[in-house]
Design an enzyme around this catalytic site. Structure first.
Site, mmCIF file in Angstrom:
data_model
loop_
_atom_site.group_PDB
_atom_site.id
_atom_site.type_symbol
_atom_site.label_atom_id
_atom_site.label_comp_id
_atom_site.label_asym_id
_atom_site.label_seq_id
_atom_site.Cartn_x
_atom_site.Cartn_y
_atom_site.Cartn_z
ATOM 1 N N CYS A 68 -3.809 -0.340 -2.570
ATOM 2 C CA CYS A 68 -4.122 -1.768 -2.483
ATOM 3 C C CYS A 68 -3.444 -2.441 -1.295
ATOM 4 C CB CYS A 68 -3.762 -2.479 -3.783
ATOM 5 S SG CYS A 68 -1.988 -2.701 -4.087
ATOM 6 N N HIS A 106 0.753 -5.644 -6.939
ATOM 7 C CA HIS A 106 -0.596 -5.579 -6.387
ATOM 8 C C HIS A 106 -0.784 -6.736 -5.406
ATOM 9 C CE1 HIS A 106 -4.798 -4.473 -6.238
ATOM 10 N NE2 HIS A 106 -5.189 -5.667 -6.650
ATOM 11 N N ASP A 121 -10.727 -8.619 -3.456
ATOM 12 C CA ASP A 121 -9.785 -7.517 -3.659
ATOM 13 C C ASP A 121 -10.512 -6.207 -3.394
ATOM 14 O OD1 ASP A 121 -7.891 -5.705 -4.434
ATOM 15 O OD2 ASP A 121 -7.733 -6.387 -6.518
#
Length: 287
Positions: A68, A106, A121
């Site tokens: 991520c 995250h 995202d």
């Protein structure tokens, strides 16, 4: 770093003159269908650096993926270069085993287009990966190809969740017995709207590589396709086709040998590793 080289990496040949929602959506979809979410470096004896030029070289030039922090950092740079009003947010993933949200682990992006805010995202991967920007509004169902996404806000904290469809395996007509609890609301993460800098995540980047966590327990590579998602976790290769039937996703699971893992990475994810991968998949850790 060059935006045209990034566009070539994600196979995008459209216009980017207008920083509008349509362009954002198309570029985002090209990104998630070209760049895998993967943590293979840490299972190849390679270090992961939270440095933009290093990430660019790894993902754009070496045609790798990233987790991520890498994926969303690259996307942040691209959107900012195009001219979008974009900022970085910190997020906490949901831990289903404990029923709680973790400490901030995250990163996601907030993009403002025509005075409306959207959450973007590109780095969650798997079946929890959004396919379109999600409008930042509380309590609204936002149907997408992977399922129904929803944001809710409570006292300044936003919660992101998804309603998943039932799963059907390729060798049975009914719901797959190894996917209990499908067709239910699954919590994904929580976040606030406090803008962050990527340097805020340097410690997290090293912690994820050295501490006992899911990413240590599983070698993961997952890529969105035109009609579903492909996941390689350890030696298990899973192909999911969304909406195969009404309210049903089709799942095909294959167990691979070490040699087949390497071939699958090349054939299905367009990844050729420089160092030898040591696949791992310790059960009891969910992905």
């Amino acid at each position: 770093m060059n935006i045209q080289e990034y566009f070539s990496r994600i196979s995008y040949d459209g216009s980017h003159k207008d920083a509008d929602l349509e362009t954002l959506t198309v570029i985002f979809q090209h990104h998630i269908q070209a760049i895998p979410f993967e943590n293979l470096s840490m299972h190849c004896g390679e270090s992961i650096y939270l440095d933009l030029e290093h990430i660019y070289n790894k993902i754009v030039r070496k045609k790798r993926g990233g987790w991520c922090l890498e994926n969303n950092y690259l996307l942040f740079w691209a959107l900012q270069t195009i001219g979008y009003d974009v900022c970085i947010l910190g997020s906490s993933s949901y831990n289903p085993a404990e029923g709680t949200y973790k400490a901030m682990d995250h990163v996601l992006l907030k993009v403002v287009v025509d005075s409306k805010s959207y959450i973007v995202d590109s780095g969650f991967g798997g079946t929890y990966q959004m396919w379109q920007p999600v409008l930042l509004v509380s309590g609204k169902d936002q149907p997408q190809v992977p399922g129904i996404f929803r944001l809710t806000e409570d006292n300044g904290i936003w919660y992101f969740e998804k309603t998943k469809r039932k799963h059907c395996s390729t060798d049975q007509s009914g719901p797959a017995t190894d996917t209990p609890g499908m067709k239910e609301i699954r919590k994904i993460c929580s976040f606030t709207l406090e803008p962050r800098d990527m340097n805020d995540f340097q410690e997290l980047n090293w912690k994820l590589q050295t501490s006992d966590n899911l990413l240590q327990k599983k070698s993961i590579c997952t890529l969105q396709t035109t009609d579903g998602v492909s996941n390689l976790v350890g030696w298990t290769f899973t192909e999911i086709k969304y909406s195969y039937a009404e309210d049903m996703d089709m799942v095909k699971i294959t167990t691979l040998t070490d040699e087949e893992v390497e071939k699958t990475l090349k054939d299905k994810f367009n990844i050729t590793l420089e160092n030898k991968l040591k696949p791992i998949n310790i059960r009891g850790f969910l992905f």
